[in-house]
Write a protein that holds these residues in place. Structure first.
Motif, PDB file in Angstrom:
ATOM      1  N   GLY A  18     -25.155   0.629 -77.271  1.00 39.99           N
ATOM      2  CA  GLY A  18     -24.762   0.075 -78.549  1.00 39.99           C
ATOM      3  C   GLY A  18     -25.048   0.983 -79.743  1.00 39.99           C
ATOM      4  O   GLY A  18     -24.614   0.707 -80.838  1.00 39.99           O
ATOM      5  N   LEU A  19     -25.818   2.024 -79.550  1.00 46.30           N
ATOM      6  CA  LEU A  19     -26.116   2.945 -80.650  1.00 46.30           C
ATOM      7  C   LEU A  19     -25.297   4.214 -80.472  1.00 46.30           C
ATOM      8  O   LEU A  19     -25.234   4.777 -79.391  1.00 46.30           O
ATOM      9  N   ARG A  20     -24.696   4.645 -81.536  1.00 44.63           N
ATOM     10  CA  ARG A  20     -23.923   5.875 -81.479  1.00 44.63           C
ATOM     11  C   ARG A  20     -24.786   7.032 -81.937  1.00 44.63           C
ATOM     12  O   ARG A  20     -25.668   6.867 -82.778  1.00 44.63           O
ATOM     13  N   ALA A  21     -24.492   8.190 -81.412  1.00 45.83           N
ATOM     14  CA  ALA A  21     -25.183   9.392 -81.875  1.00 45.83           C
ATOM     15  C   ALA A  21     -24.778   9.647 -83.323  1.00 45.83           C
ATOM     16  O   ALA A  21     -23.661   9.343 -83.729  1.00 45.83           O
ATOM     17  N   PRO A  22     -25.695  10.189 -84.102  1.00 43.28           N
ATOM     18  CA  PRO A  22     -25.353  10.452 -85.495  1.00 43.28           C
ATOM     19  C   PRO A  22     -24.205  11.456 -85.597  1.00 43.28           C
ATOM     20  O   PRO A  22     -24.110  12.392 -84.815  1.00 43.28           O
ATOM     21  N   SER A  23     -23.350  11.207 -86.551  1.00 46.88           N
ATOM     22  CA  SER A  23     -22.213  12.101 -86.747  1.00 46.88           C
ATOM     23  C   SER A  23     -22.685  13.411 -87.362  1.00 46.88           C
ATOM     24  O   SER A  23     -23.792  13.514 -87.879  1.00 46.88           O
ATOM     25  N   ALA A  24     -21.809  14.396 -87.321  1.00 46.50           N
ATOM     26  CA  ALA A  24     -22.127  15.691 -87.924  1.00 46.50           C
ATOM     27  C   ALA A  24     -22.389  15.521 -89.419  1.00 46.50           C
ATOM     28  O   ALA A  24     -23.254  16.185 -89.988  1.00 46.50           O
ATOM     29  N   ARG A  25     -21.659  14.615 -90.036  1.00 47.29           N
ATOM     30  CA  ARG A  25     -21.849  14.359 -91.465  1.00 47.29           C
ATOM     31  C   ARG A  25     -23.240  13.810 -91.758  1.00 47.29           C
ATOM     32  O   ARG A  25     -23.886  14.201 -92.725  1.00 47.29           O
ATOM     33  N   HIS A  26     -23.718  12.904 -90.919  1.00 45.76           N
ATOM     34  CA  HIS A  26     -25.049  12.334 -91.105  1.00 45.76           C
ATOM     35  C   HIS A  26     -26.137  13.382 -90.848  1.00 45.76           C
ATOM     36  O   HIS A  26     -27.138  13.407 -91.554  1.00 45.76           O
ATOM     37  N   ARG A  27     -25.914  14.212 -89.830  1.00 45.60           N
ATOM     38  CA  ARG A  27     -26.886  15.286 -89.562  1.00 45.60           C
ATOM     39  C   ARG A  27     -26.943  16.257 -90.730  1.00 45.60           C
ATOM     40  O   ARG A  27     -28.021  16.684 -91.137  1.00 45.60           O
ATOM     41  N   ALA A  28     -25.785  16.593 -91.281  1.00 45.50           N
ATOM     42  CA  ALA A  28     -25.743  17.513 -92.421  1.00 45.50           C
ATOM     43  C   ALA A  28     -26.476  16.913 -93.619  1.00 45.50           C
ATOM     44  O   ALA A  28     -27.237  17.611 -94.301  1.00 45.50           O
ATOM     45  N   LEU A  29     -26.270  15.624 -93.866  1.00 44.30           N
ATOM     46  CA  LEU A  29     -26.964  14.965 -94.964  1.00 44.30           C
ATOM     47  C   LEU A  29     -28.471  14.941 -94.710  1.00 44.30           C
ATOM     48  O   LEU A  29     -29.260  15.206 -95.625  1.00 44.30           O
ATOM     49  N   PHE A  30     -28.872  14.655 -93.496  1.00 49.96           N
ATOM     50  CA  PHE A  30     -30.299  14.652 -93.161  1.00 49.96           C
ATOM     51  C   PHE A  30     -30.929  15.999 -93.472  1.00 49.96           C
ATOM     52  O   PHE A  30     -31.971  16.073 -94.127  1.00 49.96           O
ATOM     53  N   TRP A  31     -30.316  17.087 -93.015  1.00 45.30           N
ATOM     54  CA  TRP A  31     -30.890  18.414 -93.244  1.00 45.30           C
ATOM     55  C   TRP A  31     -30.819  18.810 -94.710  1.00 45.30           C
ATOM     56  O   TRP A  31     -31.683  19.530 -95.217  1.00 45.30           O
ATOM     57  N   GLN A  32     -29.817  18.310 -95.400  1.00 48.27           N
ATOM     58  CA  GLN A  32     -29.744  18.575 -96.838  1.00 48.27           C
ATOM     59  C   GLN A  32     -30.916  17.891 -97.547  1.00 48.27           C
ATOM     60  O   GLN A  32     -31.526  18.484 -98.445  1.00 48.27           O
ATOM     61  N   ILE A  33     -31.242  16.688 -97.139  1.00 49.39           N
ATOM     62  CA  ILE A  33     -32.384  15.978 -97.725  1.00 49.39           C
ATOM     63  C   ILE A  33     -33.684  16.715 -97.402  1.00 49.39           C
ATOM     64  O   ILE A  33     -34.560  16.844 -98.261  1.00 49.39           O
ATOM     65  N   VAL A  34     -33.814  17.216 -96.189  1.00 51.55           N
ATOM     66  CA  VAL A  34     -35.004  17.988 -95.815  1.00 51.55           C
ATOM     67  C   VAL A  34     -35.110  19.241 -96.693  1.00 51.55           C
ATOM     68  O   VAL A  34     -36.178  19.540 -97.243  1.00 51.55           O
ATOM     69  N   ARG A  35     -33.992  19.970 -96.830  1.00 48.87           N
ATOM     70  CA  ARG A  35     -34.005  21.176 -97.677  1.00 48.87           C
ATOM     71  C   ARG A  35     -34.328  20.813 -99.123  1.00 48.87           C
ATOM     72  O   ARG A  35     -35.070  21.523 -99.806  1.00 48.87           O
ATOM     73  N   TYR A  36     -33.765  19.698 -99.601  1.00 52.45           N
ATOM     74  CA  TYR A  36     -34.053  19.250-100.960  1.00 52.45           C
ATOM     75  C   TYR A  36     -35.541  18.954-101.115  1.00 52.45           C
ATOM     76  O   TYR A  36     -36.147  19.304-102.138  1.00 52.45           O
ATOM     77  N   GLY A  37     -36.122  18.322-100.119  1.00 59.32           N
ATOM     78  CA  GLY A  37     -37.551  18.014-100.173  1.00 59.32           C
ATOM     79  C   GLY A  37     -38.406  19.262-100.255  1.00 59.32           C
ATOM     80  O   GLY A  37     -39.305  19.364-101.092  1.00 59.32           O
TER      81      GLY A  37
END
Length: 141
Positions: free
Chosen positions: A6-25
Motif C-alpha cells: 500500500g505504500l509507494r516508493a517516493p517519487s524522484a520529485r520527492h527525493r529531490a525536494l528532500f535533498w534540497q531541504i537537507v542542503r538548505y539546512g
C-alpha cells in the motif's frame, strides 16, 4: 508479500525536494551562524546598537547566502536565466529575513530586556523556515 503493501516508493520529485531541504539546512545553518555570530559579537562585545549589529550580520550573510544557496542548495532547481531578476528576488526575500530578525531582536532584547543572545533561536528556526519557502517558490523557481 511486500513489506510496504500500500505504500509507494517516493517519487524522484520527492527525493529531490528532500535533498534540497537537507542542503538548505546545511547551508542555512552556516549562513545563519555567520549572521548570528556577527550580530552577537558586535552587540555584546563591540557595543553596537542591537539593530545595527543585526544589520551588519545580515549584510555579510546575504552575500554568503546568495552564493551558497544559488550554487548548492537550489542547484538544478528552476531556470538559471535572468540572473538579475533572480538576484532582485533574492535580495527582496533576504530583506524579509532582515525584517523578521529585527523583530526577534526588538522583541527579545528591547521589549523583554533579555540578553543579546536571546533572539538567536528564532533566527535559527523561524526565519529560515519562512525564507526557504520564499526562496524555493519565488527566487529559485
Amino acid at each position: 508479500m511486500k513489506i510496504m503493501d500500500g505504500l509507494r516508493a517516493p517519487s524522484a520529485r520527492h527525493r529531490a525536494l528532500f535533498w534540497q531541504i537537507v542542503r538548505y539546512g546545511v547551508t542555512g545553518v552556516a549562513v545563519t551562524a555567520v549572521q548570528a555570530v556577527i550580530y552577537w559579537i558586535l552587540a555584546t562585545h563591540a557595543d553596537f546598537h542591537v539593530q545595527t549589529a543585526n544589520l551588519c550580520g545580515y549584510l555579510v550573510a546575504v552575500c554568503v547566502g546568495y552564493l551558497l544557496h544559488g550554487q548548492f542548495t537550489f542547484r538544478g532547481h528552476g531556470g538559471r536565466d535572468r540572473p538579475a531578476a533572480r538576484g532582485f528576488r533574492f535580495v527582496t526575500v533576504s530583506l524579509v529575513s532582515l525584517g523578521l530578525n529585527a523583530v526577534w531582536v526588538w522583541l527579545c532584547v528591547t521589549v523583554a530586556g533579555w540578553p543579546t543572545w536571546s533572539p538567536i533561536p528564532a533566527m535559527f528556526f523561524v526565519t529560515p523556515a519562512i525564507v526557504f519557502v520564499l526562496n524555493r517558490q519565488w527566487v529559485f523557481r
